[in-house]
Structure formats: structure tokens, C-alpha cells
Design an enzyme around this catalytic site. Structure first.
Site, PDB file in Angstrom:
ATOM      1  N   ASP A 202      20.206   2.514  88.211  1.00  0.00           N
ATOM      2  CA  ASP A 202      21.463   2.302  87.490  1.00  0.00           C
ATOM      3  C   ASP A 202      21.800   0.818  87.635  1.00  0.00           C
ATOM      4  OD1 ASP A 202      24.058   1.885  86.729  1.00  0.00           O
ATOM      5  OD2 ASP A 202      24.894   3.604  87.816  1.00  0.00           O
ATOM      6  N   GLN A 205      25.809  -2.783  87.055  1.00  0.00           N
ATOM      7  CA  GLN A 205      26.293  -4.011  87.698  1.00  0.00           C
ATOM      8  C   GLN A 205      25.128  -4.958  88.013  1.00  0.00           C
ATOM      9  OE1 GLN A 205      29.518  -4.476  87.848  1.00  0.00           O
ATOM     10  NE2 GLN A 205      30.140  -2.373  87.456  1.00  0.00           N
TER      11      GLN A 205
END
Ligand code: PLP
Length: 425
Positions: A202, A205
Site C-alpha cells: 500500500d 503515502q
């Protein structure tokens, strides 16, 4: 040029930063939720909405060709930006959430059976938890959690032992949106691959703060959103290795993802279109080209050096000022080598993202007072309720900085938090 001037020049590209909020100059510190957009992105969005608005891939006329060229050009820019081998590895989605849902649904349908296990990291955003839970429920699989230690770092030392033959995929956060610590994803991939287990990262960020080379990292999937990296909302990317994307079933059916269709049966388009059913957000997706050009420009050369220096200064300042100047502050997510919120000059693996609480002050109240002073921060569960539970809190205040934020803004932020604390105590 001086660091300060370089950052000021970057700011000039962002009209949103020149606004007043509640009669004060806006200090925008919610970049982890969504970043502001530079002029180049705004101009492309305007131009396409006004003029180059024709559906992609479908028509034999010039305007559609132009739109398709911009859309596919942006895909190529993404490919270069993360060093993917081919355009077929770059799937457009509507965001990180959609990218992870795609893998959770399609990969699990293809490769998981009842009793199999999905490993996720304890610092996960809900987007890297709920899609796996949905898939696990459908299949009868289980979820295992790789925990974090006292400062918020992943317990990588525990990973190898967690990976038995039942584990079929590891889904790890690159950088937590609460802790702001860069996880050693290369190591995670290496350990998982020793067991022949693929890894999804993921990167919502991570893509913003770290140079990502998917071939070097060797991850099997990497997911991110355009709107966090100066691009449009409603656009995301799923990078995937061809060997998986080719074998995985389509996630959604509809136009553009087909080869031939009869009432009985459909063959699918080759990658990447197989996973891109329906009219995409082609205008937003096209804006990834100027967005990533901008992201690259603030990482390279003299500007890159200045931005890095400015961010390091901000991290050091904030990690010192939060506990020392405000007092009775708990910071969640500390750089390597730190075990408490005491001041330190080490920035280690920390990005300029600071989640904290002030003893005796409600996080929401602090944020509301900050808003009155022109400062935008995020509070609440941060879409990471299990992580906040493990930290023993129900809410945090989060200030997240971008290359266009200045040390002066960080100083003003600390002053304003002090004022807010006084008002609330
Ligand atoms: N993962 C992380 C670590 C995030 O920070 C976010 C958004 O804050 C997401 C996933 C979800 O991103 P999006 O809402 O753009 O799909």
C-alpha cells in the site's frame, strides 16, 4: 539559491496556498489526506474539461485521439516514475482503495482456498484491512497481523515465522498515514519471496515520500492514489506483475475490457484494459503526467536537495518542539533509535508527518481551534481504528507536511497549538 527561496518558488505554483481561512493565511497541513495541485495540473484539467473532452480508446476522430494520447501518455509517465517494465503493468483505478480491492477480490478468487491465510501489517489503513476481510469472508480464509513495536516500527523480525504454507499473500503498508515511518518494504518482499509468497504494498503515502522502483523493490503489486501526489481525485494506480495480472480474473465487467462478447460468453481485452471496465476518469488520469513531473522536479537536482533539507529541518524542529514547547505531548511514530517522545535530532526513517495527543485536550477541540487560526490538520481515527486501538487512543491530531510547507509554518503551527492548549486547559 537558498533553501527558503526554493521552497517559496515551489509555493507559487499552488494557488490554494495563497488563500485566507478564517481571516488568517491558510497553513495547509493535511497533505497526507490530499495534497494541493500545482498550476501545471490545474491547467491540464482545465484544458481537457474545456476542450479535449472526448471518450478514450473508442472513436475514430481527432479529439478522441488527443484525449487518448494524453491518457496513455500519463500511463507511460507512471510506468517511468515507478520503473515498471511495461505499460501493461499499470492499471488505472479510482484510488489506492480501489487498487487494493481489485487485488483482494481477484487475486484471492484465483489463488486462495478455505483455510488459507492473508498477512497484513498492523499499521494498515482501513483500505488495507477491509478488502482482505471481505475476501477472507467469501473464501473462508484467515487474516494474520504483523505487529508493530513501541515506537511504531513493524516487527519484521517476526515475519519469517508467520509465513507458513497457508499464507498466500502479504499486504504491507509502505508508510503508515498515522505513524509516518518508512517501512523496510524491500526486506518484507525478500522474506515473503523466500517462501514464494507475493507481496502487495500500500503505497498511498510511500509514493509521495520515497523514490519507488518496483523492479528493484520486487513487490508483486503496488497501489497508490493520484490525489496524494499532486494529481486529481478519483484516480489511482495498481502496479502488478504480468504473471499475476494475466492469470487473475477481471474485477469488473463492462465496456473497454472485452475482446469479443456474445450473450453466452466474453473474452477479455489484453492488459491493462482487462482491469479497466467502463469510461475511466480520463481527464483526472491524464493529469498524472504533470503531477508526476512536478513530484520528480522536487526530488531532483538543486531543488531536490533544498526540499530534502527543508523537510529534515521541519522533522527535527517538530520532534523537538512537540514535546518540549507544548509539553505533555505523546507523539505516535518515532524515528529509528527513539523510544519515547523526548527531543532528538535524529530523523531516521521518519517523514514529515506527526500524529500526537496533548494530555487533557480533546484532539477534535484542538483541531477546531487551529482551524480558527487558519491551520488545517486532520483529527480522528485516521481510517486506522485498529492501529489507534493498539496505541490506546481513540483520536489523534495529525500534521502532515509537503515540499511547499515551510519551517515558518511549522513554527506558527507550534505557537497556535500552544495557544489552543492554553484555551482548553
Ligand atoms: N492507504 C493509506 C496508507 C492511506 O494513507 C490512504 C489514504 O489516506 C489510503 C490507503 C486510501 O487512499 P484513497 O482514499 O485515496 O483510496
Amino acid at each position: 539559491m537558498e533553501t527558503k527561496n526554493i521552497v517559496e518558488n515551489i509555493r507559487k505554483k499552488f494557488p490554494a496556498l495563497a488563500q485566507q481561512m478564517n481571516g488568517q493565511p491558510l497553513i495547509y497541513l493535511d497533505n497526507a489526506a490530499t495534497s494541493q495541485k500545482p498550476l501545471e495540473v490545474l491547467e491540464l484539467l482545465d484544458k481537457m474539461n474545456a476542450k479535449v473532452n472526448a471518450n478514450v480508446h473508442r472513436a475514430m476522430y481527432q479529439l478522441s485521439d488527443e484525449a487518448t494520447g494524453l491518457y496513455e501518455g500519463a500511463r507511460e509517465r507512471v510506468r517511468q516514475f515507478i520503473n515498471a517494465p511495461d505499460r501493461e503493468n499499470i492499471i488505472y483505478t479510482s484510488g489506492t482503495t480501489a487498487s487494493i480491492n481489485l487485488v483482494a477480490a481477484s487475486f484471492c478468487q484465483k489463488y486462495l482456498m478455505k483455510g488459507d491465510v492473508i498477512v497484513i501489517t498492523a499499521d494498515s489503513h482501513h483500505s488495507n484491512i477491509v478488502p482482505w476481510q471481505l475476501a477472507a469472508e467469501r473464501i473462508g480464509a484467515e487474516i494474520r497481523i504483523l505487529p508493530i513495536d513501541g515506537r511504531g516500527a513493524l516487527r519484521i523480525d517476526m515475519l519469517d515465522k508467520m509465513l507458513d504454507s497457508k499464507v498466500k499473500i502479504v499486504a504491507a503498508t509502505h508508510i503508515s498515514n498515522v505513524l509516518g515511518i518508512v517501512n523496510p518494504v524491500d526486506k518484507i518482499v525478500q522474506i515473503a519471496h523466500n517462501h514464494n509468497i507475493p507481496v502487495l504494498i500500500d503505497g498511498a503515502q510511500g509514493i509521495v515520500h520515497v523514490h519507488v522502483d518496483v523492479q528493484k523493490m520486487d513487490c508483486d503489486f503496488y497501489a497508490f492514489s493520484a490525489h496524494k501526489i499532486y494529481g486529481a481525485t478519483g484516480v489511482g494506480i495498481l502496479y502488478g506483475k504480468s504473471r499475476y495480472l494475466n492469470e487473475m480474473p477481471p474485477y469488473m465487467g463492462g465496456g473497454d475490457m472485452v475482446g469479443t462478447v456474445t450473450y453466452q460468453k466474453t473474452s477479455y481485452a489484453p492488459l491493462p484494459l482487462k482491469f479497466e471496465a467502463g469510461t475511466p476518469n480520463f481527464i483526472g488520469a491524464s493529469a498524472l503526467k504533470p503531477a508526476l513531473d512536478f513530484a520528480a522536479s522536487v526530488r531532483e537536482g538543486e531543488v531536490g536537495e533544498a526540499v530534502k533539507a527543508s523537510e529534515q529541518e521541519i522533522i527535527k524542529y517538530m520532534l523537538n518542539a512537540l514535546p518540549n514547547e507544548i509539553g505533555e505531548v505523546e507523539v505516535y511514530g518515532l524515528p529509528e533509535g527513539k523510544v519515547s517522545s523526548q527531543a532528538s535530532d535524529d530523523t531516521g526513517d521518519k517523514i514529515p508527518l506527526f500524529s500526537f495527543n496533548i494530555k487533557g485536550c480533546n484532539a477534535g477541540d484542538v483541531a477546531q481551534l487551529l482551524d480558527k487560526m487558519g491551520i488545517a490538520v486532520r483529527t480522528g481515527l485516521m481510517c486506522a481504528e485498529p492501529l489507534l486501538n493498539s496505541l490506546g487512543v481513540t483520536s489523534v491530531i495529525r500534521a502532515s507536511f509537503a515540499p511547499y510547507n515551510t519551517l515558518d509554518e511549522a513554527k506558527k503551527f507550534i505557537e497556535c497549538v500552544k495557544r489552543a492548549k492554553k484555551m482548553l486547559m
